[in-house]
Structures are given as structure tokens and as C-alpha cells.
Design a protein around this motif. Structure first.
Motif, PDB file in Angstrom:
ATOM      1  N   UNK A   1       2.954   5.623   6.910  1.00 56.38           N
ATOM      2  CA  UNK A   1       3.901   5.539   5.809  1.00 56.38           C
ATOM      3  C   UNK A   1       4.294   6.925   5.297  1.00 56.38           C
ATOM      4  N   UNK A   2       5.501   7.014   4.707  1.00 53.20           N
ATOM      5  CA  UNK A   2       5.911   8.257   4.044  1.00 53.20           C
ATOM      6  C   UNK A   2       5.165   8.432   2.738  1.00 53.20           C
ATOM      7  N   UNK A   3       4.936   7.338   2.042  1.00 50.48           N
ATOM      8  CA  UNK A   3       4.124   7.347   0.824  1.00 50.48           C
ATOM      9  C   UNK A   3       3.025   6.309   1.009  1.00 50.48           C
ATOM     10  N   UNK A   4       1.779   6.747   1.032  1.00 46.77           N
ATOM     11  CA  UNK A   4       0.681   5.827   1.257  1.00 46.77           C
ATOM     12  C   UNK A   4      -0.115   6.189   2.500  1.00 46.77           C
ATOM     13  N   UNK A   5      -1.082   5.353   2.870  1.00 40.54           N
ATOM     14  CA  UNK A   5      -1.983   5.678   3.983  1.00 40.54           C
ATOM     15  C   UNK A   5      -1.299   5.634   5.346  1.00 40.54           C
ATOM     16  N   UNK A   6      -1.958   6.217   6.333  1.00 36.49           N
ATOM     17  CA  UNK A   6      -1.533   6.081   7.734  1.00 36.49           C
ATOM     18  C   UNK A   6      -2.006   4.732   8.269  1.00 36.49           C
TER      19      UNK A   6
ATOM     20  N   UNK B   1       0.813  -1.224   0.000  1.00 36.63           N
ATOM     21  CA  UNK B   1       0.000   0.000   0.000  1.00 36.63           C
ATOM     22  C   UNK B   1       0.844   1.271   0.000  1.00 36.63           C
ATOM     23  N   UNK B   2       2.153   1.146   0.200  1.00 37.60           N
ATOM     24  CA  UNK B   2       3.006   2.329   0.236  1.00 37.60           C
ATOM     25  C   UNK B   2       4.401   1.983   0.703  1.00 37.60           C
ATOM     26  N   UNK B   3       5.134   3.028   1.152  1.00 33.46           N
ATOM     27  CA  UNK B   3       6.540   2.848   1.508  1.00 33.46           C
ATOM     28  C   UNK B   3       6.908   3.688   2.722  1.00 33.46           C
TER      29      UNK B   3
END
Length: 271
Positions: A238-243, A203-205
Motif C-alpha cells: 500500500x501507499x499508506x499502510x502496511x506492505x 488497513x490503508x490505501x
């Protein structure tokens, strides 16, 4: 009181008695700083049934953890009372916070307090269950002022408008957190994020470096070709993507296989 103010009060009273205006009274005693009724770092989703007349919300876990058996915490300090109602609330706790304010916790699997016990904010009062008139494990939660249901507020913020079904709105708890409720950790590489400890859909990074995490959950194994592995997953933003996602503790710089500690060596709490 000025003549204009006195006239306004008298006119409002008369019109109210005639049914021409609706008289409403805001709580005279400010509400305590209520916190979510479950442990620090956990994310739950909530919904409201239109038939509920006391503005209650039902909560279930949405972070990969089990709802049934999850700790139920006091939203604020007070005196806790335990009750049982076979055809309705099942096992339930009422916490009297003083000043007319009470919170209610229905359908508990078990009690963690004695009747009339003083409790602190964040203290466990029971475990989530499905006793009474309940079709599945959940926490039915109410805030009342002088016996009247109030729109639920957490940390001074109202959760309205209420959703009519789960998985539309979510609430992450800071109840019982130590300090900020965050652990600071170093990661040696960018870590992929997932919605749960068992998901395989990224979902992100979370970027390499110093990051905060809230808590840990046991999940699927991450292993490399050199024999390094970890089953713990860390909840973070996440830094990129959802909490409120999860990254593997495999990416922690300072610790070994199946360890999940912060930079000071403290074991990260369970979600």
C-alpha cells in the motif's frame, strides 16, 4: 605463512585441544542463493522450537491462503530425494545442492518429484501437509552444510534472530517469480487495503494510478450500484499502510467483472 601467523595457528590448535577456546569453522563452500520454499508473492509466518537442534524453521501461510496443500518449492537447484519417516518427518524431501549444502522439507502431504530427480530453483517438489509427528499443517524447513544445521538465509539474508512463535515475523517469497515478480496495473480510484481477501477492516490505501501487484486471491465480493463487481483480490504494498495487503480487482481500470489482468492483458497469477 608468516611466523606470526604460524604461531597463532599453532597456539589456537593447542588451546582448542585443551578445551580453552571454541574452534568454529565457517562453511568453506558459499551457500546457494536460497529462496523461500513456497510460491512467488505468498506471505508466510515462521517460528522456531528451541528443542530443534538443526536450526529449523516452521512455516505457515499468513496471507489468507490455505497452508494445507500449498505448493512446496525447491529453494535452489539440485537433486531431490524423497523419503518417509512415520514417527517424525513424515513424507519429506531432501534436495542436494552440491558443495555440502542440502535443504530439507518435512511433513509433506504429497510428493511432486521422483526419487533422484534433478530440480530447478522454484520447481514444485511437494505440497504442504501434516504427515509424521505433526500437530497441524506446516512446512518444517532446514538448511544443512556437511550435515550440520545452519541459520536459515533467504536471498542472502539470515532470518535470525528466530521468533519463538508465529505472527511475529513474516517472509514474502520471490521464488519462481517471472522477472521482478510484479504485475503493473492501472487503478481508476484510490483503493482501500485490507489484511486479507475476507477482512472488512481497512488497513490503508493504494492511490489511484499505475501500481504493481504480486498475485490474486478469490475473496468477498465488491459491487457498485451500476452492477460492476469483482471477487478477485490483489496482493500489493500500500501507499499508506502496511506492505503485503490486498485491494479489490474491482478498481482495475482496464478490465470487467471478475477479471484480474495486468496492463498487458496477462492473467495475474494465483497467490
Amino acid at each position: 605463512m608468516s611466523f606470526r601467523r604460524l604461531l597463532s595457528v599453532l597456539l589456537t590448535s593447542v588451546l582448542g585441544a585443551m578445551g580453552l577456546v571454541a574452534l568454529t569453522a565457517a562453511p568453506a563452500q558459499a551457500a546457494p542463493n536460497f529462496k523461500a520454499p513456497y510460491p512467488c508473492g505468498q506471505q508466510w509466518t515462521y517460528s522456531h522450537h528451541s528443542a530443534e537442534v538443526r536450526l529449523a524453521l516452521d512455516f505457515i501461510r499468513s496471507d489468507g491462503g490455505a497452508t494445507s496443500g500449498a505448493p512446496v518449492l525447491a529453494s535452489a537447484s539440485g537433486t531431490a530425494y524423497r523419503y518417509y519417516e512415520a514417527g517424525g518427518a513424515g513424507n519429506y524431501v531432501v534436495v542436494d545442492h552440491g558443495g555440502g549444502w542440502k535443504t530439507y522439507y518435512f511433513h509433506l502431504n504429497a510428493f511432486s518429484i521422483s526419487h533422484g530427480q534433478g530440480v530447478a530453483q522454484g520447481q514444485q517438489i511437494g505440497t504442504t501437509g501434516s504427515t509424521g509427528a505433526s500437530s497441524g499443517a506446516h512446512l518444517h524447513y532446514e538448511q544443512l552444510y556437511n550435515g550440520v544445521g545452519q541459520t536459515i538465509q533467504i536471498n542472502g539474508t539470515y532470518l535470525s534472530p528466530y521468533p519463538s512463535s508465529y505472527y511475529q515475523k513474516y517472509l514474502t517469497s520471490d521464488n519462481g517469480c517471472s522477472g521482478s515478480g510484479k504485475y503493473w496495473v492501472d487503478t481508476f480510484a484510490d483503493a482501500p487495503g485490507y489484511a486479507s481477501p475476507t477482512s472488512t477492516t481497512q488497513t490503508g490505501t493504494l492511490y489511484k494510478g499505475t501500481n504493481y501487484v504480486y498475485c490474486k486471491v478469490w475473496g468477498r465480493e465488491i459491487r457498485d450500484g451500476a452492477g460492476n463487481y469483482n471477487h478477485w483480490w490483489l496482493r500489493t504494498d500500500l501507499d499508506v499502510g502496511p506492505a503485503n495487503q490486498y485491494v479489490s480487482a474491482y478498481y482495475l481500470s482496464r478490465w470487467g467483472n471478475d477479471q484480474a489482468r495486468d496492463n498487458s492483458g496477462n492473467i495475474i497469477r494465483d497467490c
